[in-house]
Design a protein around this motif. Structure first.
Motif, PDB file in Angstrom:
ATOM      1  N   MET A   1       0.822  -1.213   0.000  1.00 32.76           N
ATOM      2  CA  MET A   1       0.000   0.000   0.000  1.00 32.76           C
ATOM      3  C   MET A   1       0.857   1.264   0.000  1.00 32.76           C
ATOM      4  O   MET A   1       0.478   2.273  -0.585  1.00 32.76           O
ATOM      5  CB  MET A   1      -0.925   0.013   1.223  1.00 32.76           C
ATOM      6  N   SER A   2       2.003   1.221   0.656  1.00 34.37           N
ATOM      7  CA  SER A   2       2.822   2.422   0.826  1.00 34.37           C
ATOM      8  C   SER A   2       3.595   2.804  -0.426  1.00 34.37           C
ATOM      9  O   SER A   2       4.190   3.882  -0.479  1.00 34.37           O
ATOM     10  CB  SER A   2       3.811   2.215   1.976  1.00 34.37           C
ATOM     11  N   GLN A   3       3.579   1.955  -1.438  1.00 33.03           N
ATOM     12  CA  GLN A   3       4.408   2.203  -2.611  1.00 33.03           C
ATOM     13  C   GLN A   3       3.985   3.452  -3.380  1.00 33.03           C
ATOM     14  O   GLN A   3       4.800   4.083  -4.020  1.00 33.03           O
ATOM     15  CB  GLN A   3       4.386   0.981  -3.533  1.00 33.03           C
ATOM     16  N   GLN A   4       2.730   3.802  -3.309  1.00 38.52           N
ATOM     17  CA  GLN A   4       2.263   4.960  -4.071  1.00 38.52           C
ATOM     18  C   GLN A   4       1.377   5.895  -3.264  1.00 38.52           C
ATOM     19  O   GLN A   4       0.764   6.794  -3.826  1.00 38.52           O
ATOM     20  CB  GLN A   4       1.470   4.498  -5.299  1.00 38.52           C
ATOM     21  N   THR A   5       1.309   5.687  -1.974  1.00 36.28           N
ATOM     22  CA  THR A   5       0.327   6.399  -1.177  1.00 36.28           C
ATOM     23  C   THR A   5       0.976   6.977   0.075  1.00 36.28           C
ATOM     24  O   THR A   5       1.820   6.328   0.695  1.00 36.28           O
ATOM     25  CB  THR A   5      -0.824   5.444  -0.761  1.00 36.28           C
ATOM     26  N   GLN A   6       0.577   8.185   0.464  1.00 30.62           N
ATOM     27  CA  GLN A   6       1.093   8.795   1.680  1.00 30.62           C
ATOM     28  C   GLN A   6       0.717   7.951   2.891  1.00 30.62           C
ATOM     29  O   GLN A   6      -0.380   7.401   2.970  1.00 30.62           O
ATOM     30  CB  GLN A   6       0.523  10.202   1.842  1.00 30.62           C
ATOM     31  N   LEU A   7       1.639   7.880   3.854  1.00 32.85           N
ATOM     32  CA  LEU A   7       1.428   7.012   5.010  1.00 32.85           C
ATOM     33  C   LEU A   7       0.188   7.396   5.800  1.00 32.85           C
ATOM     34  O   LEU A   7      -0.486   6.535   6.375  1.00 32.85           O
ATOM     35  CB  LEU A   7       2.661   7.041   5.909  1.00 32.85           C
ATOM     36  N   SER A   8      -0.134   8.677   5.849  1.00 36.44           N
ATOM     37  CA  SER A   8      -1.320   9.112   6.591  1.00 36.44           C
ATOM     38  C   SER A   8      -2.590   8.520   6.000  1.00 36.44           C
ATOM     39  O   SER A   8      -3.554   8.238   6.735  1.00 36.44           O
ATOM     40  CB  SER A   8      -1.407  10.636   6.601  1.00 36.44           C
ATOM     41  N   ARG A   9      -2.618   8.310   4.683  1.00 33.41           N
ATOM     42  CA  ARG A   9      -3.770   7.712   4.031  1.00 33.41           C
ATOM     43  C   ARG A   9      -3.732   6.193   4.096  1.00 33.41           C
ATOM     44  O   ARG A   9      -4.775   5.534   4.135  1.00 33.41           O
ATOM     45  CB  ARG A   9      -3.840   8.166   2.568  1.00 33.41           C
ATOM     46  N   VAL A  10      -2.534   5.642   4.104  1.00 32.51           N
ATOM     47  CA  VAL A  10      -2.397   4.190   4.151  1.00 32.51           C
ATOM     48  C   VAL A  10      -2.967   3.626   5.448  1.00 32.51           C
ATOM     49  O   VAL A  10      -3.593   2.566   5.465  1.00 32.51           O
ATOM     50  CB  VAL A  10      -0.914   3.787   4.016  1.00 32.51           C
ATOM     51  N   GLU A  11      -2.784   4.350   6.541  1.00 28.87           N
ATOM     52  CA  GLU A  11      -3.170   3.840   7.858  1.00 28.87           C
ATOM     53  C   GLU A  11      -4.639   3.410   7.897  1.00 28.87           C
ATOM     54  O   GLU A  11      -4.977   2.318   8.359  1.00 28.87           O
ATOM     55  CB  GLU A  11      -2.887   4.900   8.921  1.00 28.87           C
ATOM     56  N   GLU A  12      -5.517   4.265   7.406  1.00 27.96           N
ATOM     57  CA  GLU A  12      -6.949   3.951   7.423  1.00 27.96           C
ATOM     58  C   GLU A  12      -7.269   2.803   6.469  1.00 27.96           C
ATOM     59  O   GLU A  12      -8.024   1.886   6.820  1.00 27.96           O
ATOM     60  CB  GLU A  12      -7.756   5.194   7.038  1.00 27.96           C
ATOM     61  N   ALA A  13      -6.692   2.829   5.275  1.00 27.49           N
ATOM     62  CA  ALA A  13      -6.959   1.780   4.295  1.00 27.49           C
ATOM     63  C   ALA A  13      -6.425   0.429   4.779  1.00 27.49           C
ATOM     64  O   ALA A  13      -7.066  -0.611   4.584  1.00 27.49           O
ATOM     65  CB  ALA A  13      -6.335   2.149   2.958  1.00 27.49           C
ATOM     66  N   TRP A  14      -5.251   0.463   5.393  1.00 27.86           N
ATOM     67  CA  TRP A  14      -4.637  -0.770   5.907  1.00 27.86           C
ATOM     68  C   TRP A  14      -5.537  -1.437   6.947  1.00 27.86           C
ATOM     69  O   TRP A  14      -5.782  -2.648   6.891  1.00 27.86           O
ATOM     70  CB  TRP A  14      -3.283  -0.417   6.508  1.00 27.86           C
ATOM     71  N   ALA A  15      -6.055  -0.652   7.873  1.00 27.94           N
ATOM     72  CA  ALA A  15      -6.929  -1.204   8.908  1.00 27.94           C
ATOM     73  C   ALA A  15      -8.205  -1.780   8.295  1.00 27.94           C
ATOM     74  O   ALA A  15      -8.664  -2.864   8.692  1.00 27.94           O
ATOM     75  CB  ALA A  15      -7.271  -0.128   9.934  1.00 27.94           C
ATOM     76  N   ALA A  16      -8.779  -1.074   7.325  1.00 27.62           N
ATOM     77  CA  ALA A  16     -10.016  -1.549   6.690  1.00 27.62           C
ATOM     78  C   ALA A  16      -9.767  -2.813   5.886  1.00 27.62           C
ATOM     79  O   ALA A  16     -10.600  -3.741   5.878  1.00 27.62           O
ATOM     80  CB  ALA A  16     -10.586  -0.448   5.797  1.00 27.62           C
ATOM     81  N   PHE A  17      -8.643  -2.887   5.200  1.00 25.72           N
ATOM     82  CA  PHE A  17      -8.300  -4.069   4.402  1.00 25.72           C
ATOM     83  C   PHE A  17      -8.167  -5.290   5.301  1.00 25.72           C
ATOM     84  O   PHE A  17      -8.708  -6.364   5.013  1.00 25.72           O
ATOM     85  CB  PHE A  17      -6.991  -3.802   3.657  1.00 25.72           C
ATOM     86  N   LEU A  18      -7.461  -5.135   6.416  1.00 24.48           N
ATOM     87  CA  LEU A  18      -7.239  -6.267   7.312  1.00 24.48           C
ATOM     88  C   LEU A  18      -8.498  -6.642   8.084  1.00 24.48           C
ATOM     89  O   LEU A  18      -8.652  -7.798   8.490  1.00 24.48           O
ATOM     90  CB  LEU A  18      -6.095  -5.941   8.274  1.00 24.48           C
ATOM     91  N   GLU A  19      -9.377  -5.706   8.286  1.00 23.18           N
ATOM     92  CA  GLU A  19     -10.660  -6.051   8.908  1.00 23.18           C
ATOM     93  C   GLU A  19     -11.481  -6.924   7.960  1.00 23.18           C
ATOM     94  O   GLU A  19     -12.164  -7.856   8.391  1.00 23.18           O
ATOM     95  CB  GLU A  19     -11.438  -4.786   9.256  1.00 23.18           C
ATOM     96  N   ARG A  20     -11.386  -6.631   6.680  1.00 21.53           N
ATOM     97  CA  ARG A  20     -12.157  -7.384   5.685  1.00 21.53           C
ATOM     98  C   ARG A  20     -11.498  -8.723   5.359  1.00 21.53           C
ATOM     99  O   ARG A  20     -12.183  -9.740   5.203  1.00 21.53           O
ATOM    100  CB  ARG A  20     -12.303  -6.548   4.419  1.00 21.53           C
TER     101      ARG A  20
END
Length: 307
Positions: free
Chosen positions: A49-68
């Protein structure tokens, strides 16, 4: 060290350099959830996720991805269209990365019995996992990696130790500097240094950079780097002279003005325009920056590096 592409050298007290960075990192660093886990799946998701995305935005997406999809088994069993749809909806960059992540999860399940391989070479066999990502997962999940070399790390090594702008040389320097068997804390620490203190616009003092004592860029004031345009007219500049003062004191120890002067400029004449008064002013700047201590006595003026 001579490497064919130029010369660079780590400080003689390399253990002190290492200890200073790790202590700085462990005292205070940015908190990201993937730094709080050693689960290789969770770390792999964060790296992709971090390859193209700012870390501040990755944090929320990462949590949602792992919840799913909390495990590789869950992700492997998912409909690929759903995974790609999540990726696109969260603006996480190229959708093929979602496809590769899905295929990598299937590989872990089918080829490794649900257990991640733990070496960089084995991890690089997973779909879409290149050498950098493989090494990052090996480092952060298993403490079993080489030195990570990203843009931030290159910038730090170039500025601090004059490592030439050559990928192979950066790899050699980074691995020589990393303490053996400590890839997890070390790679986190040096990337944090590049992200917080040694960015394109450095914050050496504001971020309390732990390498100011050894850093050639801090001494000279020239903060150019591979991803930062070269500063103009460095040759013969005040920045260059600052660097020469620090270099001379590091090499020779305490020096009186007339011992130091010729090592700073070839045209040094004690009573001339580029003489003692000029050198005193330069030392005053370095003293104000906390780099040099100047002592006056009946025998004259002596300069030394601050410890």
């Amino acid at each position: 060290m001579t490497d064919g592409e130029g010369e660079w050298a780590l400080p003689e007290d390399v253990d002190a350099v290492r200890d200073a960075l790790v202590s700085w990192y462990e005292t205070d660093h940015r908190e990201f959830p993937w730094r709080e886990t050693t689960d290789p799946y969770e770390i792999l998701v964060s790296e992709v996720m971090s390859q193209q995305t700012q870390l501040s935005r990755v944090e929320e997406a990462w949590a949602a991805f792992l919840e799913r999809w909390p495990t590789t088994a869950d992700l492997a069993a998912a409909d690929r269209a759903d995974v790609v749809g999540f990726w696109s909806a969260n603006s996480l960059g190229y959708n093929n990365r979602a496809t590769y992540l899905h295929e990598a999860a299937q590989q872990v399940e089918d080829d490794y019995g649900g257990e991640f391989p733990d070496t960089p070479d084995e991890l690089a066999e997973l779909m879409g996992v290149g050498p950098y990502t493989a090494n990052a997962v090996a480092s952060f999940a298993f403490d079993n990696g080489d030195a990570v070399v990203d843009t931030n790390v290159k910038r730090v090594l170039y500025r601090a130790f004059d490592v030439p702008d050559d990928d192979a040389v950066f790899e050699d320097a980074a691995n020589e500097l990393m303490p053996e068997g400590e890839s997890r804390v070390w790679n986190n620490a040096i990337m944090e240094l590049g992200g917080v203190a040694c960015g394109k616009t450095p914050k050496c003092n504001a971020a309390a950079c732990p390498w100011r004592e050894w850093c050639l860029a801090y001494a000279s004031g020239d903060f150019s780097a591979p991803d930062v345009p070269q500063q103009s007219t460095f040759e013969g500049s005040r920045r260059q002279k600052r660097g020469r003062v620090v270099g001379a004191l590091r090499e020779h120890g305490d020096l009186e003005l007339d011992e130091l002067g010729p090592r700073v400029r070839v045209d040094y004449t004690p009573d001339g325009d580029g003489g003692r008064e000029w050198l005193r002013e330069l030392l005053a700047d370095l003293e104000a920056d906390g780099l040099v201590a100047v002592a006056e006595s009946d025998d004259g003026t002596t300069a030394r590096l601050r410890k």
